[in-house]
Design an enzyme around this catalytic site. Structure first.
Site, short mmCIF file in Angstrom:
data_model
loop_
_atom_site.label_atom_id
_atom_site.label_comp_id
_atom_site.label_asym_id
_atom_site.label_seq_id
_atom_site.Cartn_x
_atom_site.Cartn_y
_atom_site.Cartn_z
N ASP A 157 0.86 -1.17 0.00
CA ASP A 157 0.00 0.00 0.00
C ASP A 157 0.90 1.23 0.00
OD1 ASP A 157 -2.69 1.29 0.31
OD2 ASP A 157 -1.79 2.02 2.16
N SER A 158 0.30 2.39 -0.21
CA SER A 158 1.08 3.62 -0.20
C SER A 158 1.61 3.96 1.19
CB SER A 158 0.23 4.78 -0.72
OG SER A 158 -0.89 4.98 0.12
N CYS A 196 -4.28 -1.15 -2.22
CA CYS A 196 -4.31 0.28 -2.50
C CYS A 196 -5.34 0.50 -3.60
CB CYS A 196 -2.94 0.76 -2.95
SG CYS A 196 -2.88 2.52 -3.37
N GLU A 224 -2.28 8.74 8.33
CA GLU A 224 -0.83 8.54 8.36
C GLU A 224 -0.17 9.29 9.52
OE1 GLU A 224 1.43 6.81 6.37
OE2 GLU A 224 -0.24 5.79 5.40
N CYS A 271 -10.73 3.29 -0.09
CA CYS A 271 -9.31 3.45 0.22
C CYS A 271 -9.07 2.66 1.49
CB CYS A 271 -8.95 4.92 0.41
SG CYS A 271 -7.26 5.19 1.00
N HIS A 300 -7.05 3.08 3.77
CA HIS A 300 -6.82 3.92 4.95
C HIS A 300 -8.12 4.21 5.69
CE1 HIS A 300 -2.90 4.81 3.10
NE2 HIS A 300 -2.53 5.33 4.25
#
Length: 267
Positions: free
Chosen positions: A10-11, A73, A151, A185, A187
């Site tokens: 993932d990012s 992702c 993040e 997403c 996240h």
């Protein structure tokens, strides 16, 4: 038994929602996770840059001799629809399983999608949903600040900054009155409780990270690739210490060993 690890990328931290679910479903599986924390977010990048990053991420995981790759992702899945095959191992992406789950869950045919700017711009969710059922009504809303908030550890339900941003982003979605909302997403499940509260009890939230893990489980079983000792290796492209601090909030536990910093540009 195939004890080779499952590779997940993932990012940044978002793919840990997939790791968490896969560990719950198949605790015996070995996992190698790569979070591209040095280049997060992917959702603000061009399609060409997203493709380059994804190829490097996959090449790194293949260097770890993985038996499967999970592209956890949605930005990658949306930007590179149909381009993730041909690596010699099965590849699972997060978009398609989420779309199928949303179609099963909707009663009214009105489905909301929230994702990164790149995901929303691609129109990938809209196309995939309407390919399943042309009559579906779909509204996709970009929520670019959610990734940096997660993040940077702003994932608490009561966080006033995250709540203010979420209220603004979800206003047009709530006005659309969907009965299903895809968290497009990986996240976003980190703030799932807040999103669920703002959308209301009548809206089913589809966790794309969770659905990707279920798809991976089914594919591992179908292809006879199950097996392992339950080990987890975490790799990042930036600070291992920062990753460890925020990862435990998503995983619900501390990572068992320090994350390994990778020079992803070498791949």
């Amino acid at each position: 038994m195939d004890s080779r690890p499952v590779g997940i990328f993932d990012s940044g931290l978002g793919g840990l929602t997939t790791v968490r679910e896969l560990r719950r479903l198949m605790p015996q599986e070995n996992i190698v996770y790569f979070g591209d924390t040095g280049r997060v977010p992917y959702g603000t990048r061009s399609r060409e840059i997203i493709r380059r990053y994804a190829v490097q991420d996959i090449r790194f995981l293949l260097s770890r001799e993985v038996k499967m790759i999970v592209a956890a992702c949605n930005t990658v899945a949306a930007a590179l629809a149909g381009e993730l095959d041909g690596w010699g191992v099965p590849v699972v992406e997060a978009l398609t399983p989420a779309v199928r789950a949303a179609r099963r869950a909707t009663r009214t045919g009105r489905i909301g999608v929230i994702g990164t700017s790149a995901t929303a711009r691609s129109g990938a969710y809209d196309r995939a949903l309407r390919e399943l059922e042309p009559g579906l009504e779909v509204l996709t809303a970009p929520c670019p600040l959610f990734v940096p908030l997660v993040e940077n550890g702003f994932a608490q339900r009561e966080n006033p900054v995250t709540r203010m941003v979420a209220e603004q982003y979800l206003a047009p979605v709530r006005a659309f009155k969907p009965d299903v909302l895809i968290l497009g997403c990986t996240h976003y499940p980190a703030i799932k409780d807040l999103l669920g509260e703002l959308m209301g009890e009548g809206v089913t939230l589809i966790d794309s990270g969770q659905e990707a893990a279920r798809e991976a489980q089914a594919l591992l079983r179908t292809r006879g690739l199950e097996g392992g000792e339950g080990s987890c290796e975490y790799c990042v492209s930036d600070s291992p210490a920062d990753f460890a601090e925020n990862a435990c909030a998503i995983l619900g536990e501390r990572i068992p060993a320090p994350a390994v910093k990778i020079d992803i540009e070498a791949f």
